[in-house]
Design an enzyme around this catalytic site. Structure first.
Site, PDB file in Angstrom:
ATOM      1  N   CYS A  15       0.815  -1.513   0.490  1.00 37.54           N
ATOM      2  CA  CYS A  15      -0.290   0.087  -0.234  1.00 37.54           C
ATOM      3  C   CYS A  15       1.148   1.616  -0.134  1.00 37.54           C
ATOM      4  CB  CYS A  15      -0.889   0.468   1.343  1.00 37.54           C
ATOM      5  SG  CYS A  15      -2.185   1.614   1.424  1.00 37.54           S
TER       6      CYS A  15
ATOM      7  N   GLY B  11      -8.111  -5.871  -9.791  1.00 34.97           N
ATOM      8  CA  GLY B  11      -8.788  -4.729  -8.776  1.00 34.97           C
ATOM      9  C   GLY B  11      -9.682  -3.434  -9.883  1.00 34.97           C
TER      10      GLY B  11
END
Ligand SMILES: Cc1cc2nc3c(=O)[nH]c(=O)nc-3n(C[C@H](O)[C@H](O)[C@H](O)COP(=O)(O)O)c2cc1C
Length: 314
Positions: free
Chosen positions: A103, A229
Site C-alpha cells: 500500500c 482490481g
C-alpha cells in the site's frame, strides 16, 4: 490439504480494495461473475488493541459463507499484533491470511506499514514469521520495490526465502503508484526467481489486468493466478470465463442488487455508494445524463426511484 494448492493454474482473484471490496460489493461481484477467490479490504492489526477498533475490525471482516474461499488481508508492523489479528481472523473462519506490503498511502507508509515494509525487510520478515504462528497459510501482496525497479530481486528474494504460501506481485514500484503501465516484461524473471527460491509458493500477478481473457497471457508464462482490481470498475462481469456483452438492463439489475446488499448489511453513509454508479451506468446510450441524475441523489430510496423511472421510460 494445502489451501492454495486446491486452485488450478489460471485461477482468478478479486483484489483487495479499501473502500470498495466490502461485503456488499463482493456479493455484487459474485452475482455478476464470481472470481475463484475473494480478498477483504485490509484491516489494521492495531485495531485489536482497543474495544472500538475491535468492533470496527469485526464489521469489516464480516463475510457470508457463500463468499468462501475468502482471504482476510491485514496490515501493520508489530509482530504481536499481527499474530493476534491472524488468530482472530482464523477464529472467524478465514482459511488464509494475507499481509499487505504494497500500500502506497502516505498515512500507512508513515507508520512503516504497507509498502513502507519494502524499506525495512527485517520487519517484513518478522511480520511473516509472526503471522505463520497462527497456523493459517500466510501470503504476501507487494510491489516490485519502493523507489526503483532495481530493488525487485533483493526484495522478492527476501520474501520468497520466507516461503509464503502465496505471493502476489503488483507489477509496479511504490513510487510509480498507478501512473505507469504494469511491468509485464518482468514476469518471466519473477517466475524464475520464485522457482529458484520457493518453488512451492503460489505466484499471483496483479496490475492492469482487464479480464480473464486478458489474464490468460500471464498464466501462460508460468504464473498460477491473476488478481483483478480496477478492471471490475470497467466491467463488473470481468470474471466471466467466456465474456459476453451485457445489456443495459443487466447493468441496472446489478446496480439494484448492489443497493439491496448495501441495505441488507446496514452499510452507511450513503454518499460513498455513489462512487460505484459509474460501473453500472456506463457503456449505453444516454448513460452520462442518467449518471448525472444519480449523482444528485441523497439516499438509496432516491436512487431506486430513478431506476424505476428509467425502466418505465422504455
Ligand atoms: C480504491 C483502491 C483501494 C485499494 N485498497 C487496497 C487494499 O486495501 N489492499 C491492497 O493490497 N491493495 C489495495 N489496492 C491495490 C489493488 O489491490 C491493486 O493492487 C491495484 O489496484 C493494481 O491492480 P489493478 O490494476 O488490477 O487495479 C487498492 C486499489 C484501489 C484502486
Amino acid at each position: 490439504m494445502d489451501f492454495w494448492k486446491q486452485f488450478k493454474p489460471g485461477f482468478t482473484i478479486l483484489a483487495p480494495m479499501e473502500g470498495v471490496t466490502d461485503i456488499a460489493f463482493r456479493q455484487t461481484v459474485a452475482k455478476a461473475a464470481r472470481p475463484d477467490i475473494f480478498y477483504t479490504e485490509f484491516t489494521n492489526v492495531n485495531s485489536y488493541s482497543s474495544e472500538k477498533g475491535r468492533h470496527d475490525a469485526l464489521e469489516r471482516l464480516r463475510y457470508e459463507p457463500d463468499e468462501q474461499p475468502i482471504i482476510a488481508q491485514i496490515w501493520g508492523t508489530n509482530p504481536d499484533m499481527i499474530l493476534q489479528t491472524a488468530q482472530a481472523v482464523k477464529e472467524l473462519g478465514y482459511p488464509a491470511v494475507d499481509l499487505n506490503m504494497g500500500c502506497p498511502d502516505r498515512h500507512v507508509v508513515a507508520t512503516g506499514g504497507g509498502s513502507g515494509l519494502i524499506r525495512t525487510p527485517d520487519v517484513a520478515v518478522a511480520a511473516i514469521r509472526a503471522a505463520k504462528i497462527s497456523g493459517l497459510p500466510v501470503s504476501v501482496k507487494t510491489r516490485l520495490g519502493y523507489s526503483s525497479l532495481g530493488e525487485r530481486t533483493d526484495w522478492l528474494s527476501i520474501l520468497l526465502n520466507e516461503h509464503p504460501a502465496a505471493l502476489t506481485v503488483h507489477l509496479r514500484t511504490k513510487k510509480e503508484m498507478s501512473k505507469v503501465p504494469a511491468h509485464y516484461e518482468l514476469i518471466p524473471e519473477i517466475v524464475a526467481l520464485k522457482n529458484q527460491h520457493s518453488p512451492e509458493t503460489t505466484l499471483i500477478i496483479n496490475g492492469d489486468i482487464k479480464d480473464c481473457i486478458d489474464g490468460q497471457k500471464i498464466i501462460e508464462q508460468g504464473v498460477d493466478g491473476i488478481m483483478i482490481g480496477r478492471g471490475v470498475f470497467q466491467n463488473p462481469f470481468c470474471f466471466e470465463k467466456t465474456p459476453r456483452k451485457h445489456s443495459r438492463d443487466e447493468l441496472l439489475n446489478l446496480m439494484e442488487y448492489h443497493l439491496d446488499m448495501y441495505e441488507k448489511y446496514h452499510l452507511t453513509p450513503y454518499d460513498p455508494l455513489k462512487h460505484f454508479y459509474k460501473i453500472y451506468i456506463n457503456n449505453f446510450p444516454g448513460a452520462s445524463e442518467i449518471r448525472a441524475r444519480f449523482m444528485d441523489t441523497r439516499s438509496i430510496a432516491e436512487a431506486r426511484q430513478i431506476l424505476a423511472e428509467i425502466r418505465t421510460a422504455e
